[in-house]
Design a protein around this motif. Structure first.
Motif, mmCIF file in Angstrom:
data_model
loop_
_atom_site.group_PDB
_atom_site.id
_atom_site.type_symbol
_atom_site.label_atom_id
_atom_site.label_comp_id
_atom_site.label_asym_id
_atom_site.label_seq_id
_atom_site.Cartn_x
_atom_site.Cartn_y
_atom_site.Cartn_z
ATOM 1 N N MET A 10 -4.015 3.845 10.307
ATOM 2 C CA MET A 10 -4.994 3.974 9.241
ATOM 3 C C MET A 10 -6.117 2.987 9.490
ATOM 4 N N LEU A 11 -7.363 3.458 9.394
ATOM 5 C CA LEU A 11 -8.520 2.607 9.630
ATOM 6 C C LEU A 11 -9.432 2.641 8.416
ATOM 7 N N TYR A 12 -10.169 1.572 8.207
ATOM 8 C CA TYR A 12 -11.213 1.642 7.205
ATOM 9 C C TYR A 12 -12.441 0.972 7.763
ATOM 10 N N GLU A 13 -13.604 1.379 7.275
ATOM 11 C CA GLU A 13 -14.859 0.934 7.861
ATOM 12 C C GLU A 13 -15.096 -0.555 7.615
ATOM 13 N N SER A 14 -15.875 -1.144 8.508
ATOM 14 C CA SER A 14 -16.197 -2.554 8.371
ATOM 15 C C SER A 14 -17.471 -2.777 7.559
ATOM 16 N N HIS A 15 -18.168 -1.700 7.224
ATOM 17 C CA HIS A 15 -19.416 -1.820 6.480
ATOM 18 C C HIS A 15 -19.160 -1.535 5.007
ATOM 19 N N HIS A 16 -19.552 -2.456 4.136
ATOM 20 C CA HIS A 16 -19.367 -2.241 2.711
ATOM 21 C C HIS A 16 -20.633 -2.673 1.986
ATOM 22 N N PRO A 17 -21.247 -1.780 1.207
ATOM 23 C CA PRO A 17 -22.456 -2.140 0.483
ATOM 24 C C PRO A 17 -22.185 -3.150 -0.616
ATOM 25 N N LEU A 18 -23.265 -3.740 -1.139
ATOM 26 C CA LEU A 18 -23.124 -4.745 -2.180
ATOM 27 C C LEU A 18 -23.714 -4.254 -3.493
ATOM 28 N N SER A 19 -23.775 -2.954 -3.702
ATOM 29 C CA SER A 19 -24.321 -2.412 -4.929
ATOM 30 C C SER A 19 -23.480 -2.870 -6.107
ATOM 31 N N VAL A 20 -24.080 -2.870 -7.291
ATOM 32 C CA VAL A 20 -23.459 -3.440 -8.476
ATOM 33 C C VAL A 20 -22.088 -2.839 -8.759
ATOM 34 N N ASP A 21 -21.961 -1.513 -8.580
ATOM 35 C CA ASP A 21 -20.725 -0.849 -8.985
ATOM 36 C C ASP A 21 -19.887 -0.372 -7.799
ATOM 37 N N TYR A 22 -20.097 -0.969 -6.611
ATOM 38 C CA TYR A 22 -19.381 -0.488 -5.433
ATOM 39 C C TYR A 22 -17.906 -0.850 -5.463
ATOM 40 N N TYR A 23 -17.072 0.138 -5.230
ATOM 41 C CA TYR A 23 -15.664 -0.091 -4.956
ATOM 42 C C TYR A 23 -15.142 1.089 -4.142
ATOM 43 N N LYS A 24 -14.083 0.857 -3.399
ATOM 44 C CA LYS A 24 -13.496 1.894 -2.568
ATOM 45 C C LYS A 24 -11.984 1.758 -2.626
ATOM 46 N N ILE A 25 -11.309 2.872 -2.894
ATOM 47 C CA ILE A 25 -9.852 2.889 -2.950
ATOM 48 C C ILE A 25 -9.312 3.574 -1.704
ATOM 49 N N LEU A 26 -8.338 2.952 -1.065
ATOM 50 C CA LEU A 26 -7.644 3.546 0.070
ATOM 51 C C LEU A 26 -6.151 3.494 -0.221
ATOM 52 N N ARG A 27 -5.463 4.539 0.122
ATOM 53 C CA ARG A 27 -4.014 4.583 -0.092
ATOM 54 C C ARG A 27 -3.371 5.317 1.069
ATOM 55 N N GLY A 28 -2.138 5.002 1.360
ATOM 56 C CA GLY A 28 -1.471 5.677 2.473
ATOM 57 C C GLY A 28 -0.295 4.869 2.950
ATOM 58 N N GLU A 29 -0.030 4.967 4.244
ATOM 59 C CA GLU A 29 1.108 4.253 4.812
ATOM 60 C C GLU A 29 0.749 3.680 6.172
ATOM 61 N N ASN A 30 1.432 2.586 6.520
ATOM 62 C CA ASN A 30 1.366 1.980 7.856
ATOM 63 C C ASN A 30 -0.054 1.597 8.276
ATOM 64 N N ILE A 31 -0.731 0.846 7.437
ATOM 65 C CA ILE A 31 -2.095 0.416 7.723
ATOM 66 C C ILE A 31 -2.104 -0.698 8.771
ATOM 67 N N SER A 32 -3.079 -0.645 9.662
ATOM 68 C CA SER A 32 -3.330 -1.728 10.612
ATOM 69 C C SER A 32 -4.831 -1.835 10.813
ATOM 70 N N PHE A 33 -5.333 -3.068 10.881
ATOM 71 C CA PHE A 33 -6.753 -3.272 11.160
ATOM 72 C C PHE A 33 -6.938 -4.640 11.769
ATOM 73 N N GLN A 34 -7.780 -4.713 12.805
ATOM 74 C CA GLN A 34 -7.959 -5.954 13.537
ATOM 75 C C GLN A 34 -8.666 -7.009 12.695
ATOM 76 N N SER A 35 -8.703 -8.236 13.173
ATOM 77 C CA SER A 35 -9.335 -9.346 12.461
ATOM 78 C C SER A 35 -10.785 -9.029 12.141
ATOM 79 N N HIS A 36 -11.171 -9.313 10.902
ATOM 80 C CA HIS A 36 -12.537 -9.067 10.475
ATOM 81 C C HIS A 36 -12.794 -9.848 9.194
ATOM 82 N N MET A 37 -14.024 -9.830 8.734
ATOM 83 C CA MET A 37 -14.377 -10.403 7.447
ATOM 84 C C MET A 37 -15.513 -9.571 6.870
ATOM 85 N N HIS A 38 -15.690 -9.626 5.565
ATOM 86 C CA HIS A 38 -16.775 -8.897 4.929
ATOM 87 C C HIS A 38 -17.135 -9.584 3.620
#
Length: 255
Positions: free
Chosen positions: A1-29
């Motif tokens: 499972m992957l999720y994007e590294s880009h996330h906007p900073l708009s006032v009401d921004y949120y993103k829900i992800l659900r699933g199984e066996n998530i992996s993602f390399q070192s990052h920060m945002h």
């Protein structure tokens, strides 16, 4: 499972992800990130601390904290990325502070509520849930004053990749841009992320390509170029290495 590294900073921004066996390399945002484990076991490393999360365990990751998510066996989870503006009062309260630990125990009610979010809720409903989760986290939490550490350099490396992944993004160019020796940056990056710089850049590019393949109708070769690959062969080879399928197969599966 992957999720994007880009996330906007708009006032009401949120993103829900659900699933199984998530992996993602070192990052920060710049966003906050809450991960709630509902089954199995998930491993999360935040800065230098490693956490093993089981059912009803979660982590609250603060903006600009380096984190690495990985699965060894099996897990199910629900994850929320959200802008600090949705929890402004809490964000102001902990300004210049970091939690002693990012791990906390949560009431299963919160996982059920987060799982039920569809993206159509009112901002007030989302704020209410996020404030409640932050309160759950805060109740038994101690904080320390943030001390600037060597991770500031990693922040600038990630920022360089974010701004240059679709063009020249070599370690040599990074060295020239930041004014550090090539060998020092290579060893520093591997020590702090567990990855070679070039491997991380390729993963970042492929993650963004996955997003474009899912969310746009652009031709595959155009997506490859937008993500810094100048040949179909190189793009497909790297894509298969990370996703075990071709870009065309991935797009068809995601449609």
């Amino acid at each position: 499972m992957l999720y994007e590294s880009h996330h906007p900073l708009s006032v009401d921004y949120y993103k829900i992800l659900r699933g199984e066996n998530i992996s993602f390399q070192s990052h920060m945002h710049y966003c906050y990130e809450i991960i709630l484990v509902t089954e199995g076991c998930l491993h999360v490393k935040v800065n230098s601390q490693e956490y093993e999360l089981h059912e009803n365990n979660g982590v609250l990751i603060f903006p600009n904290q380096i984190h690495h998510i990985y699965t060894k066996e099996y897990n199910r989870y629900v994850l929320c990325l959200f802008t600090h503006k949705l929890i402004n009062a809490y964000d102001e309260m902990i300004t210049s502070k970091l939690p002693v630990t990012n791990k906390f125990c949560y009431d299963p009610f919160y996982a059920e509520k987060m799982n039920s979010l569809t993206g159509q809720e009112s901002v007030m409903a989302v704020k209410g849930l996020l404030y409640s989760l932050c309160d759950e986290f805060d109740q038994n939490m101690k904080y320390i004053e943030f001390e600037k550490s060597s991770h500031y350099l990693l922040y600038y490396i990630f920022k360089f990749i974010e701004q240059n992944y679709n063009k020249t993004c070599t370690l040599a160019e990074l060295s020239k841009n930041l004014g550090y020796e090539y060998t020092y940056l290579s060893n520093y990056f591997r020590k702090n992320t567990g990855m070679y710089y070039s491997d991380y850049v390729n993963q970042y590019r492929i993650n963004h390509a996955c997003y474009l393949l899912r969310e746009s109708d652009e031709p595959i070769m155009q997506i490859a170029r937008e993500c810094g690959f100048h040949s179909h062969k190189s793009f497909t080879r790297n894509f298969r290495k990370q996703n075990k399928m071709s870009p065309a197969e991935y797009r068809k599966q995601s449609s």
